[in-house]
Design a protein around this motif. Structure first.
Motif, PDB file in Angstrom:
ATOM      1  N   PRO B   6       0.813  -1.225   0.000  1.00 13.42           N
ATOM      2  CA  PRO B   6       0.000   0.000   0.000  1.00 13.42           C
ATOM      3  C   PRO B   6       0.847   1.277   0.000  1.00 13.42           C
ATOM      4  CG  PRO B   6      -0.706  -1.484   1.744  1.00 13.42           C
ATOM      5  CD  PRO B   6       0.535  -2.055   1.166  1.00 13.42           C
ATOM      6  N   ALA B  10       0.552   4.123  -2.739  1.00 15.29           N
ATOM      7  CA  ALA B  10       0.220   5.502  -2.351  1.00 15.29           C
ATOM      8  C   ALA B  10       1.265   6.470  -2.890  1.00 15.29           C
ATOM      9  CB  ALA B  10       0.127   5.609  -0.834  1.00 15.29           C
ATOM     10  N   THR B  11       2.552   6.067  -2.800  1.00 13.15           N
ATOM     11  CA  THR B  11       3.627   6.921  -3.297  1.00 13.15           C
ATOM     12  C   THR B  11       3.494   7.109  -4.807  1.00 13.15           C
ATOM     13  OG1 THR B  11       4.985   5.873  -1.608  1.00 13.15           O
ATOM     14  CG2 THR B  11       6.126   7.273  -3.176  1.00 13.15           C
ATOM     15  N   ALA B  14       0.702   9.482  -5.559  1.00  5.79           N
ATOM     16  CA  ALA B  14       1.045  10.871  -5.264  1.00  5.79           C
ATOM     17  C   ALA B  14       1.931  11.459  -6.368  1.00  5.79           C
ATOM     18  CB  ALA B  14       1.750  10.961  -3.914  1.00  5.79           C
TER      19      ALA B  14
END
Lengths: 247, 243
Positions: B6, B10-11, B14
């Motif tokens: 995760p 998420a990185t 972004a």
């Protein structure tokens, strides 16, 4: 079976009355803990039975006590008691062994290793010696607390509702074990359970705002069998008294 | 694996959003550089960034050690003596209310532009959460344990070391977790106010020359360092809780 040495017999007398913020908690009473006998202090919540036990133990109660607490040989009482509460009070970060020897640790002394080994063997905790309390069952935790109380080796043992959090079967087993291991010591057990009182006590005192009401359970050795008719009848009469006492 | 996946997702998300904002708005690179450019700048300046990171990391870690030690000693001192507690607890509360950042210029004035003023900044910022949360724990020992100890005729030093301190370890560990978050802030503020080295200095330098990409690279490096520190201290703290 291993016999643990027993300290000299000692009787304790509690005489006086207490008030809480100016409101009387209990009337003047005299409670005698006969040497080497089980005395049971019975009463409903808020009657001050735990306060009496804590006063004998020399602990803070918040109540204003007038009277005196003395022993049969004239020595200080609070120095010669061992205390066990409803909460096992085992330190969660310490092993069972360390919990049992806590008293010596806190006094900065070495504990008696032979006594420790015998006690753990007798109480059946040897294989749990290095576990943390969190890994034990409720019954095992209360056994460890009992072992810690006995490790203190005091002539007087104060039990503040020690078995009320246990299930019925474990409670009976703990009562049997406690009677067997505390033989020869002066025991005060505070409880709200008439069944426990009629099973364990040599003498019973019922505490109410009016004062102490002394009751004589059947004269037989303790712990009385759970199906003993005499103690069952006595149990019933205690409940009847408690009910009429409150009305 | 379950926790890493995760984080990677998420990185990646972004970075994707960041790249889309740059592409769609066409913002000039000195306002918002693209992620690709920042990575490139980071790689080209890796020696420089690493050098400044080491300076910041040193002041954070030294500050963390000294601040934690001072905080622990203070808390134990105050818990052990009623008189000290009455006298010093209000001072502790007052100093906690004082914004430590406001002291940065004074510390730079007193201790100079070198490492010591940044360490002092980190120490000050770490000291209070550690001292006050540990003290709170020391003063909230479960009363049943203390009753039991009293019936055992325990010495107060015995109670302190075998009951009160271990019972307060969970409070100490939450103080440590807080300290790990604050420590890099303290060091960077110290560097902003006056220094010639460290990631805070590099950020100001890059900003002044409109090298926004280098500034972003420095910020990201600081962020990675802070996360690493947080994880490390977190591991230490949870070991304390289980002790």
């Amino acid at each position: 079976m291993i016999n643990l040495p027993i300290p000299p017999a000692l009787a304790v007398t509690f005489e006086g009355h207490a008030e809480f913020n100016g409101v009387p908690l209990f009337a003047p009473i005299k409670l005698v803990l006969e040497a080497q006998q089980w005395t049971c202090l019975l009463g409903g919540s808020g009657t001050g039975k735990s306060t009496i036990l804590r006063l004998i133990a020399g602990l803070d109660t918040g109540a204003n006590f007038t009277g005196r607490i003395y022993s049969s040989d004239g020595g200080q009482v609070y120095e010669r008691i061992a205390y066990m509460a409803q909460d096992d009070l085992l330190l969660p970060w310490a092993t069972v062994k360390r919990n049992i020897t806590l008293g010596a640790l806190l006094r900065g002394r070495k504990h008696d290793n032979l006594r420790l080994e015998q006690l753990m063997e007798r109480i059946g905790l040897t294989q749990h010696a290095n576990k943390k309390p969190g890994q034990l069952s409720g019954g095992q935790r209360q056994r460890a607390a009992l072992a810690r109380t006995l490790m203190e080796d005091k002539p007087v043992v104060l039990l503040d509702e020690p078995f009320s959090a246990l299930d019925a079967k474990t409670r009976m087993q703990m009562q049997d074990l406690a009677v067997e291991l505390l033989v020869g010591r002066t025991v005060l057990i505070v409880t709200h359970d008439p069944g426990e009182a009629s099973r364990l006590a040599h003498s019973i005192a019922i505490l109410s705002p009016r004062g102490l009401d002394l009751r004589q359970p059947p004269i037989s050795s303790i712990p009385r069998p759970i199906d003993d008719l005499g103690s069952l009848e006595f149990h019933a009469s205690l409940i009847r008294d408690l009910m009429t006492g409150e009305s | 694996m379950k926790t890493v996946f995760p984080i990677i997702m998420a990185t990646a998300f972004a970075i994707l959003v960041w790249q889309m904002v740059v592409s769609l708005t066409g913002l000039p690179r000195f306002i918002l550089p693209s992620p690709l450019l920042v990575m490139e700048t980071w790689w080209q300046n890796r020696g420089l960034i690493l050098e400044h990171l080491l300076v910041t990391a040193a002041s954070v870690l030294i500050g963390l050690m000294i601040g934690t030690l001072l905080g622990i000693v203070t808390a134990i001192q105050l818990a052990a003596s009623q008189g000290m507690l009455i006298l010093f607890r209000p001072i502790l509360v007052f100093t906690q209310a004082l914004p430590v950042f406001a002291l940065a210029p004074i510390l730079t004035l007193w201790l100079g532009f070198g490492l010591s003023s940044k360490v002092a900044m980190a120490v000050l910022i770490i000291y209070f959460p550690v001292a006050s949360s540990f003290l709170d724990g020391l003063l909230r020992t479960p009363p049943g344990y203390l009753d039991l100890a009293r019936t055992m005729q325990a010495q107060s030093l015995g109670i302190l070391f075998h009951i009160r301190i271990p019972a307060a370890f969970p409070s100490l560990s939450s103080g440590l977790r807080l300290a790990a978050v604050y420590a890099p802030i303290g060091a960077v503020i110290g560097e902003w106010v006056g220094s010639s080295r460290g990631l805070g200095y590099l950020m100001l330098l890059a900003n002044g020359r409109a090298k926004t990409d280098l500034m972003f690279a420095a910020v990201l490096t600081l962020g990675l360092f802070a996360i690493l520190l947080h994880i490390m201290i977190g591991k230490l703290a949870s070991r304390l809780e289980r002790a």
